[in-house]
Design a protein around this motif. Structure first.
Motif, PDB file in Angstrom:
ATOM      1  N   THR A  14      52.403  -7.568 -24.779  1.00 27.33           N
ATOM      2  CA  THR A  14      52.328  -8.221 -26.151  1.00 27.33           C
ATOM      3  C   THR A  14      51.454  -9.220 -26.253  1.00 27.33           C
ATOM      4  N   ALA A  15      50.396  -9.088 -25.267  1.00 32.13           N
ATOM      5  CA  ALA A  15      49.376 -10.100 -25.003  1.00 32.13           C
ATOM      6  C   ALA A  15      48.251  -9.734 -26.138  1.00 32.13           C
ATOM      7  N   THR A  16      47.692 -10.369 -26.688  1.00 30.89           N
ATOM      8  CA  THR A  16      46.609 -10.284 -27.625  1.00 30.89           C
ATOM      9  C   THR A  16      45.361  -9.995 -26.922  1.00 30.89           C
ATOM     10  N   PRO A  17      44.515  -9.141 -27.091  1.00 26.11           N
ATOM     11  CA  PRO A  17      43.201  -8.872 -26.545  1.00 26.11           C
ATOM     12  C   PRO A  17      42.042 -10.001 -26.837  1.00 26.11           C
ATOM     13  N   LEU A  18      41.293 -10.287 -25.964  1.00 24.91           N
ATOM     14  CA  LEU A  18      40.085 -11.134 -26.486  1.00 24.91           C
ATOM     15  C   LEU A  18      39.456 -10.352 -27.478  1.00 24.91           C
ATOM     16  N   GLY A  27      50.111  -7.170 -33.337  1.00 30.89           N
ATOM     17  CA  GLY A  27      50.742  -5.806 -32.977  1.00 30.89           C
ATOM     18  C   GLY A  27      51.005  -5.844 -31.448  1.00 30.89           C
ATOM     19  N   ASN A  28      51.171  -4.619 -30.964  1.00 24.38           N
ATOM     20  CA  ASN A  28      51.298  -4.285 -29.681  1.00 24.38           C
ATOM     21  C   ASN A  28      51.018  -2.741 -29.428  1.00 24.38           C
ATOM     22  N   TRP A  33      48.434  -1.802 -34.042  1.00 21.23           N
ATOM     23  CA  TRP A  33      47.755  -3.163 -34.193  1.00 21.23           C
ATOM     24  C   TRP A  33      47.077  -3.261 -35.761  1.00 21.23           C
ATOM     25  N   THR A  34      47.238  -4.414 -36.133  1.00 28.37           N
ATOM     26  CA  THR A  34      46.684  -4.780 -37.430  1.00 28.37           C
ATOM     27  C   THR A  34      45.637  -5.610 -36.975  1.00 28.37           C
ATOM     28  N   ALA A  35      44.269  -5.363 -37.389  1.00 24.96           N
ATOM     29  CA  ALA A  35      43.267  -6.350 -37.297  1.00 24.96           C
ATOM     30  C   ALA A  35      42.509  -6.845 -38.787  1.00 24.96           C
TER      31      ALA A  35
END
Length: 86
Positions: A14-18, A27-28, A33-35
């Motif tokens: 559930t971590a958010t990428p850099l 998202g996950n 994902w929603t960007a």
């Protein structure tokens, strides 16, 4: 122009990428994902990795944006749905 996500996120995390050029990323890896991007590029690159960090699939997709507000002259927000199938 938005850049690629720099650090991949493991499946189930559930971590958010850099990110680069991305204002918000929610998202996950299981539900998607929603960007929120800086711009509306005609192509987006992606890289999918497994739990060990090995690349499973990578490439780019053409994106068809739809204006949701504003005008062509003054700008505004746009939206696109992109699906990548393994």
């Amino acid at each position: 122009m938005p850049g690629p996500v720099e650090m991949p996120v493991e499946v189930g995390s559930t971590a958010t990428p850099l990110s680069t050029g991305i204002f918000q990323l929610d998202g996950n890896s299981e539900e998607g994902w929603t960007a929120t991007l800086l711009d509306a590029p005609p192509h987006l690159g992606y890289r999918i990795t497994d739990i060990t960090g090995d690349t499973v699939q990578e490439g780019s997709v053409d994106v068809e944006w739809t204006r949701v507000d504003g005008t062509a002259r003054c700008g505004g927000n746009q939206k696109a749905d992109v699906e990548i199938t393994l």
